[in-house]
Design an enzyme around this catalytic site. Structure first.
Site, PDB file in Angstrom:
ATOM      1  N   GLU A  39      67.375 -32.291 -41.563  1.00 42.06           N
ATOM      2  CA  GLU A  39      68.071 -32.924 -40.447  1.00 42.06           C
ATOM      3  C   GLU A  39      67.115 -33.313 -39.334  1.00 42.06           C
ATOM      4  O   GLU A  39      67.242 -34.374 -38.732  1.00 42.06           O
ATOM      5  CB  GLU A  39      69.172 -32.013 -39.909  1.00 42.06           C
ATOM      6  CG  GLU A  39      70.316 -31.760 -40.879  1.00 42.06           C
ATOM      7  CD  GLU A  39      70.947 -33.043 -41.404  1.00 42.06           C
ATOM      8  OE1 GLU A  39      70.827 -34.091 -40.747  1.00 42.06           O
ATOM      9  OE2 GLU A  39      71.548 -32.993 -42.483  1.00 42.06           O
ATOM     10  N   TYR A 122      74.395 -33.296 -32.920  1.00 43.42           N
ATOM     11  CA  TYR A 122      74.479 -33.777 -34.294  1.00 43.42           C
ATOM     12  C   TYR A 122      73.897 -32.753 -35.266  1.00 43.42           C
ATOM     13  O   TYR A 122      74.553 -32.386 -36.265  1.00 43.42           O
ATOM     14  CB  TYR A 122      73.756 -35.131 -34.499  1.00 43.42           C
ATOM     15  CG  TYR A 122      73.507 -35.329 -35.977  1.00 43.42           C
ATOM     16  CD1 TYR A 122      74.550 -35.692 -36.824  1.00 43.42           C
ATOM     17  CD2 TYR A 122      72.266 -35.035 -36.551  1.00 43.42           C
ATOM     18  CE1 TYR A 122      74.370 -35.797 -38.185  1.00 43.42           C
ATOM     19  CE2 TYR A 122      72.074 -35.135 -37.917  1.00 43.42           C
ATOM     20  CZ  TYR A 122      73.129 -35.510 -38.730  1.00 43.42           C
ATOM     21  OH  TYR A 122      72.951 -35.578 -40.065  1.00 43.42           O
ATOM     22  N   ASP A 140      77.073 -38.946 -36.513  1.00 46.76           N
ATOM     23  CA  ASP A 140      75.770 -39.605 -36.447  1.00 46.76           C
ATOM     24  C   ASP A 140      75.981 -41.118 -36.361  1.00 46.76           C
ATOM     25  O   ASP A 140      77.113 -41.585 -36.249  1.00 46.76           O
ATOM     26  CB  ASP A 140      74.935 -39.251 -37.678  1.00 46.76           C
ATOM     27  CG  ASP A 140      75.416 -40.018 -38.896  1.00 46.76           C
ATOM     28  OD1 ASP A 140      76.645 -40.212 -39.016  1.00 46.76           O
ATOM     29  OD2 ASP A 140      74.585 -40.441 -39.714  1.00 46.76           O
TER      30      ASP A 140
END
Length: 300
Positions: A39, A122, A140
């Site tokens: 991520e 996020y 996102d």
DNA sequence: AAATCGGGGAG
DNA sequence: CTCCCAGATTT
């Protein structure tokens, strides 16, 4: 009439079951730390460039403790050209925080995740969903675009995310953990593969028949023109990138003269180097003799 | 809310 | 050439 949550979710989940990409951080044997690493790498860097980097990174530093113990110079070199090297710095800080605060285990609560360096709303939501299979609101750029089109009927979401937008997205998240986690992955995947920013492939979209934007005739972006296009050539970001590339490739300390050679504008270069030093991305070592210029290297 | 922070590949 | 990419942080 925007689609109901079920009208949107069910076709997208069915589509995802068939079309999901086989990404390494989705493999059954990936760790929560592996998900977090992916991520952070994916923050503003496309999947195709992250994939090989993630594989070698995880082979070298499989756990938070491994990364925490690494030399920062090695970390920045392994980051290579993934962009925004501060993210690499924060990822190592994150690894150290996980080791110190959480006994080396990636936390599974949103507040604890948000408290980690480099982890924002996020990434915290993504780790909850993808690493722990928990319900969260993953919003996102892909999901924002999918909802902007299907629900709001506009080409693209507003330049900056609003509280209202998060509330709206929450209504479309399934109630149970497992389905919510699949919805997060599925809606992102739809945005990445079909409902793309440039040329959306509405002809193969599983929710074409309920999409408000398609029904309206795919009107143009209302924010067009107001959108800030980040230029790159000639900016501090390009200069910083050149300095970092020079230091990454260097075997030892780099003389100031070599640094000066990477950019013609001496004032801009000096400002950028100072910024890199302040950011902790570059170390400046004073010369042996007082009047001699310093040398530069990646931090150890 | 806006600016800053890399780099590359598609259109 | 322009645009955009699984954003976070600071102002």
């Amino acid at each position: 009439m925007p689609p109901t949550p079920a009208e949107l979710r069910e076709p997208v989940l069915a589509w995802f079951a068939v079309h999901a990409r086989d990404l390494p951080w989705r493999a059954a044997d990936r760790s929560a730390w592996g998900v977090l690493v992916s991520e952070v790498m994916l923050q503003q860097t496309p999947v195709v460039r992250v994939e090989p980097a993630w594989r070698s990174w995880m082979a070298r530093w499989p756990t938070p403790a491994d990364l925490a113990a690494a030399s920062t110079a090695d970390v920045l070199r392994a980051w290579d050209r993934l962009g925004y090297p501060r993210r690499a710095l924060r990822l190592q800080e994150c690894a150290r925080a996980v080791v110190e605060r959480h006994d080396g285990i990636v936390p599974s609560s949103e507040p604890e995740l948000l408290a980690l360096p480099g982890v924002g709303s996020y990434t915290a939501a993504a780790v909850l969903a993808f690493a722990y299979g928990r319900r969260s609101v993953v919003l996102d750029t892909n999901v924002r675009r999918v909802l902007a089109r299907t629900v709001d009927g506009v080409a693209l979401p507003a330049p900056s995310q609003t509280v209202d937008e998060v509330r709206r997205a929450t209504r479309y998240v399934p109630d149970d953990d497992a389905t919510a986690a699949r919805w997060a992955a599925a809606s992102m995947e739809l945005g990445a593969l079909v409902c793309t920013a440039r040329s959306p492939r509405c002809d193969v979209c599983p929710v074409q028949d309920v999409c408000a934007w398609y029904a309206a005739g795919r009107p143009a972006d209302e924010h067009a023109g107001r959108r800030k296009v980040q230029t790159f050539t000639g900016t501090d970001r390009q200069v910083r990138g050149r300095v970092m590339a020079l230091l990454r490739d260097a075997l030892g300390p780099v003389p100031a003269a070599a640094v000066d050679a990477v950019w013609p504008d001496a004032r801009q270069l000096a400002r950028c180097v100072d910024g890199l030093v302040a950011d902790g991305l570059v170390t400046r070592d004073p010369a042996a003799s007082v009047d001699d210029p310093p040398t530069y290297r990646l931090p150890s």
